[in-house]
Scaffold this motif. Structure first.
Motif, PDB file in Angstrom:
ATOM      1  N   PRO A 103       0.828  -1.219   0.000  1.00  0.00           N
ATOM      2  CA  PRO A 103       0.000   0.000   0.000  1.00  0.00           C
ATOM      3  C   PRO A 103       0.858   1.264   0.000  1.00  0.00           C
ATOM      4  O   PRO A 103       1.786   1.392   0.789  1.00  0.00           O
ATOM      5  CB  PRO A 103      -0.815  -0.123   1.290  1.00  0.00           C
ATOM      6  N   LEU A 104       0.537   2.169  -0.904  1.00  0.00           N
ATOM      7  CA  LEU A 104       1.251   3.440  -1.005  1.00  0.00           C
ATOM      8  C   LEU A 104       0.309   4.563  -0.576  1.00  0.00           C
ATOM      9  O   LEU A 104      -0.383   5.155  -1.394  1.00  0.00           O
ATOM     10  CB  LEU A 104       1.724   3.681  -2.438  1.00  0.00           C
ATOM     11  N   THR A 105       0.287   4.846   0.691  1.00  0.00           N
ATOM     12  CA  THR A 105      -0.518   5.948   1.199  1.00  0.00           C
ATOM     13  C   THR A 105       0.355   7.187   1.279  1.00  0.00           C
ATOM     14  O   THR A 105       1.584   7.110   1.152  1.00  0.00           O
ATOM     15  CB  THR A 105      -1.075   5.605   2.590  1.00  0.00           C
ATOM     16  N   CYS A 106      -0.256   8.313   1.508  1.00  0.00           N
ATOM     17  CA  CYS A 106       0.518   9.561   1.667  1.00  0.00           C
ATOM     18  C   CYS A 106       1.480   9.451   2.839  1.00  0.00           C
ATOM     19  O   CYS A 106       2.616   9.913   2.768  1.00  0.00           O
ATOM     20  CB  CYS A 106      -0.423  10.745   1.861  1.00  0.00           C
ATOM     21  N   THR A 107       1.024   8.812   3.906  1.00  0.00           N
ATOM     22  CA  THR A 107       1.877   8.641   5.085  1.00  0.00           C
ATOM     23  C   THR A 107       3.086   7.779   4.750  1.00  0.00           C
ATOM     24  O   THR A 107       4.210   8.094   5.143  1.00  0.00           O
ATOM     25  CB  THR A 107       1.067   7.979   6.225  1.00  0.00           C
ATOM     26  N   THR A 108       2.875   6.703   4.017  1.00  0.00           N
ATOM     27  CA  THR A 108       3.982   5.822   3.636  1.00  0.00           C
ATOM     28  C   THR A 108       4.980   6.559   2.756  1.00  0.00           C
ATOM     29  O   THR A 108       6.191   6.444   2.955  1.00  0.00           O
ATOM     30  CB  THR A 108       3.451   4.581   2.888  1.00  0.00           C
ATOM     31  N   ILE A 109       4.496   7.316   1.804  1.00  0.00           N
ATOM     32  CA  ILE A 109       5.390   8.062   0.908  1.00  0.00           C
ATOM     33  C   ILE A 109       6.183   9.109   1.680  1.00  0.00           C
ATOM     34  O   ILE A 109       7.384   9.269   1.472  1.00  0.00           O
ATOM     35  CB  ILE A 109       4.586   8.678  -0.250  1.00  0.00           C
ATOM     36  N   LEU A 110       5.539   9.813   2.610  1.00  0.00           N
ATOM     37  CA  LEU A 110       6.254  10.789   3.439  1.00  0.00           C
ATOM     38  C   LEU A 110       7.282  10.103   4.329  1.00  0.00           C
ATOM     39  O   LEU A 110       8.394  10.616   4.507  1.00  0.00           O
ATOM     40  CB  LEU A 110       5.268  11.585   4.292  1.00  0.00           C
ATOM     41  N   LEU A 111       6.934   8.945   4.874  1.00  0.00           N
ATOM     42  CA  LEU A 111       7.869   8.201   5.712  1.00  0.00           C
ATOM     43  C   LEU A 111       9.074   7.737   4.899  1.00  0.00           C
ATOM     44  O   LEU A 111      10.221   7.854   5.351  1.00  0.00           O
ATOM     45  CB  LEU A 111       7.165   7.008   6.355  1.00  0.00           C
ATOM     46  N   ILE A 112       8.822   7.232   3.700  1.00  0.00           N
ATOM     47  CA  ILE A 112       9.935   6.820   2.834  1.00  0.00           C
ATOM     48  C   ILE A 112      10.820   8.025   2.514  1.00  0.00           C
ATOM     49  O   ILE A 112      12.044   7.932   2.556  1.00  0.00           O
ATOM     50  CB  ILE A 112       9.410   6.171   1.534  1.00  0.00           C
ATOM     51  N   GLY A 113      10.202   9.166   2.207  1.00  0.00           N
ATOM     52  CA  GLY A 113      10.979  10.373   1.923  1.00  0.00           C
ATOM     53  C   GLY A 113      11.832  10.799   3.098  1.00  0.00           C
ATOM     54  O   GLY A 113      13.007  11.153   2.942  1.00  0.00           O
ATOM     55  N   PHE A 114      11.271  10.739   4.303  1.00  0.00           N
ATOM     56  CA  PHE A 114      12.025  11.125   5.500  1.00  0.00           C
ATOM     57  C   PHE A 114      13.175  10.160   5.761  1.00  0.00           C
ATOM     58  O   PHE A 114      14.295  10.576   6.056  1.00  0.00           O
ATOM     59  CB  PHE A 114      11.080  11.188   6.710  1.00  0.00           C
ATOM     60  N   ILE A 115      12.906   8.857   5.630  1.00  0.00           N
ATOM     61  CA  ILE A 115      13.961   7.862   5.840  1.00  0.00           C
ATOM     62  C   ILE A 115      15.057   8.023   4.790  1.00  0.00           C
ATOM     63  O   ILE A 115      16.251   7.967   5.107  1.00  0.00           O
ATOM     64  CB  ILE A 115      13.373   6.437   5.833  1.00  0.00           C
ATOM     65  N   CYS A 116      14.658   8.264   3.547  1.00  0.00           N
ATOM     66  CA  CYS A 116      15.655   8.478   2.481  1.00  0.00           C
ATOM     67  C   CYS A 116      16.501   9.708   2.768  1.00  0.00           C
ATOM     68  O   CYS A 116      17.714   9.707   2.558  1.00  0.00           O
ATOM     69  CB  CYS A 116      14.969   8.624   1.130  1.00  0.00           C
ATOM     70  N   LEU A 117      15.860  10.757   3.259  1.00  0.00           N
ATOM     71  CA  LEU A 117      16.590  11.985   3.596  1.00  0.00           C
ATOM     72  C   LEU A 117      17.625  11.718   4.676  1.00  0.00           C
ATOM     73  O   LEU A 117      18.767  12.188   4.591  1.00  0.00           O
ATOM     74  CB  LEU A 117      15.607  13.068   4.042  1.00  0.00           C
ATOM     75  N   LEU A 118      17.258  10.950   5.683  1.00  0.00           N
ATOM     76  CA  LEU A 118      18.212  10.622   6.747  1.00  0.00           C
ATOM     77  C   LEU A 118      19.325   9.706   6.250  1.00  0.00           C
ATOM     78  O   LEU A 118      20.496   9.903   6.569  1.00  0.00           O
ATOM     79  CB  LEU A 118      17.486   9.954   7.920  1.00  0.00           C
TER      80      LEU A 118
END
Length: 182
Positions: A103-118
């Motif tokens: 599932p690709l929800t907005c929350t999942t996409i934001l979480l992936i973006g934050f983890i990628c940023l870190l």
């Protein structure tokens, strides 16, 4: 997968160019003419560290109002301006989640973006440095090993391109900083 990542990297390059043009109020192509050597080194070696000396020399020779600022800001930007790596890892992660029917929800996409940023700040500035970041990200999300193999293959194929975008983001940020402070 590779074509999607390449497309996103091209868009990132264009966005950086537009940002540069809007910020300085001039045509940014005059800067791109001076960046040829840095771009060639970044693309051919897939290492932003190799292009570092070329970027510093280019700034000192053509654009610097304050040489001390460039001696500090360019090496600092080498580790912080990783737009190409961030875009590539983020797009790879989202596409792999889609391929796995997760599932690709907005929350999942934001979480992936934050983890990628870190995680992208942990990538060493050497050729293939993002492979360690991809491995860490994909194992933490418990992706199948086949998906990791696909992502690493894409990373190896596109390493030279997103290293070029990383070096360009460093040049843009340093040019804008020098322009604003100088």
């Amino acid at each position: 997968l590779i074509s999607y990542i390449f497309f996103i990297l091209c868009l990132t390059f264009i966005a950086l160019t537009l940002y540069l043009g809007i910020t300085i109020g001039r045509n940014p192509l005059f800067i791109l003419r001076h960046c040829k050597k840095s771009f060639f080194l970044a693309f051919s070696t897939s290492s932003s560290f190799i292009a570092l000396d070329s970027v510093i020399t280019m700034f000192k020779k053509n654009f610097v109002n304050n040489p001390r600022l460039i001696n500090f800001a360019v090496p600092l930007g080498q580790t912080m301006n990783l737009a190409g790596s961030l875009a590539a890892i983020f797009v790879t992660s989202v596409i792999c989640m889609h391929l796995l029917h997760l599932p690709l929800t907005c929350t999942t996409i934001l979480l992936i973006g934050f983890i990628c940023l870190l995680l992208v700040y942990g990538a060493p500035p050497v050729a293939g440095g993002d492979i360690s970041v991809l491995t860490l990200l994909f194992t933490s999300w418990k992706f199948p090993k086949e998906t990791l193999a696909l992502a690493i293959t894409a990373a190896v194929c596109l390493d030279c391109v997103y290293t070029l975008v990383n070096v360009y983001s460093n040049i843009v940020v340093n040019f804008v900083t020098n322009y604003k402070l100088g």
